[in-house]
Enzyme design. Structure first.
Site, PDB file in Angstrom:
ATOM      1  N   ASN A 131      -3.740  -7.738   2.250  1.00  0.00           N
ATOM      2  CA  ASN A 131      -3.006  -7.349   1.053  1.00  0.00           C
ATOM      3  C   ASN A 131      -2.241  -6.056   1.308  1.00  0.00           C
ATOM      4  OD1 ASN A 131      -5.678  -6.155   1.079  1.00  0.00           O
ATOM      5  ND2 ASN A 131      -5.394  -5.523  -1.038  1.00  0.00           N
ATOM      6  N   GLU A 159      -0.411  -3.144  -0.932  1.00  0.00           N
ATOM      7  CA  GLU A 159      -0.139  -2.569  -2.245  1.00  0.00           C
ATOM      8  C   GLU A 159       1.057  -1.626  -2.184  1.00  0.00           C
ATOM      9  OE1 GLU A 159      -4.740  -2.514  -3.888  1.00  0.00           O
ATOM     10  OE2 GLU A 159      -3.745  -0.605  -3.519  1.00  0.00           O
ATOM     11  N   CYS A 182      -0.432 -10.069  -2.308  1.00  0.00           N
ATOM     12  CA  CYS A 182      -1.768 -10.503  -1.909  1.00  0.00           C
ATOM     13  C   CYS A 182      -1.772 -10.988  -0.461  1.00  0.00           C
ATOM     14  CB  CYS A 182      -2.241 -11.647  -2.804  1.00  0.00           C
ATOM     15  SG  CYS A 182      -2.330 -11.253  -4.558  1.00  0.00           S
ATOM     16  N   GLU A 230      -3.128 -13.623   0.832  1.00  0.00           N
ATOM     17  CA  GLU A 230      -2.883 -15.050   0.970  1.00  0.00           C
ATOM     18  C   GLU A 230      -1.385 -15.354   1.038  1.00  0.00           C
ATOM     19  OE1 GLU A 230      -6.597 -14.744  -1.737  1.00  0.00           O
ATOM     20  OE2 GLU A 230      -4.842 -13.541  -1.248  1.00  0.00           O
ATOM     21  N   CYS A 287      -5.840 -15.432  -6.534  1.00  0.00           N
ATOM     22  CA  CYS A 287      -5.211 -15.353  -7.856  1.00  0.00           C
ATOM     23  C   CYS A 287      -4.357 -16.600  -8.100  1.00  0.00           C
ATOM     24  CB  CYS A 287      -4.360 -14.081  -7.959  1.00  0.00           C
ATOM     25  SG  CYS A 287      -2.795 -14.143  -7.064  1.00  0.00           S
ATOM     26  N   CYS A 327      -1.183 -16.943  -5.893  1.00  0.00           N
ATOM     27  CA  CYS A 327      -1.491 -17.386  -4.528  1.00  0.00           C
ATOM     28  C   CYS A 327      -1.842 -18.869  -4.496  1.00  0.00           C
ATOM     29  CB  CYS A 327      -2.631 -16.567  -3.942  1.00  0.00           C
ATOM     30  SG  CYS A 327      -2.143 -14.868  -3.550  1.00  0.00           S
TER      31      CYS A 327
END
Length: 163
Positions: free
Chosen positions: A62, A64, A73, A75, A112, A115
């Site tokens: 990930n 940020e 993310c 994924e 999430c 994703c």
């Protein structure tokens, strides 16, 4: 009125040693991917190791950003990298793990909705289900086959796809 019922299926393992050797290796590789996580705000790192049909492993974590919506993310980082660089080498399995500097993670962390939606489209694109391993380093491990076992009401409209 018609009542419908949706069932999902997944396997739960008590520890890493219950998995086959290939899946064990991929889980351990997902832990290595955590080191490149850029998560100074949440202190919640996610790592992905994605096995392709050729045997190549793609790593992602990930990323940020202080402007929160600008992050991504792990994924989707992995899936977009695959789509840009290896679209003809099908994804066989993705191992996903997480670590927090703030608390212990004792159950698998699921992807999430965004994703899962991207995963659904890439699974359809390659016309092959993807195995997902949610590797909890301090708890059970879940192995899930195909997106329908994670997102039974995924958004997909075949008429939106241009060939």
């Amino acid at each position: 009125m018609v009542n419908h019922e949706i069932k999902i299926a997944f396997q739960e393992y008590d520890n890493l040693h219950e998995l086959n050797t290939s899946d064990q290796h991929l889980c351990l590789e997902s832990v290595k991917a955590l080191k490149n996580s850029h998560s100074p705000y949440s202190k919640f790192r996610v790592g992905v190791a994605m096995l392709l049909q050729s045997g190549k492993i793609i790593y992602a974590s990930n990323q940020e950003n202080v402007a929160y919506p600008s992050g991504l993310c792990a994924e989707r980082v992995a899936l977009f990298y695959w789509g840009a660089n290896h679209p003809d080498d099908p994804i066989i399995t993705m191992a996903i793990t997480a670590h927090s500097d703030e608390f212990a993670i004792t159950k698998p962390i699921t992807s999430c909705g965004s994703c899962l939606q991207v995963l659904a489209e890439y699974e359809k694109k390659q016309d092959q289900q993807i195995n997902i391993i949610l590797y909890c380093q301090q708890g059970p491990i879940w192995k899930i086959k195909g997106i329908q076992n994670q997102l039974p009401f995924l958004f997909f409209e075949d008429r939106l796809i241009t060939q």
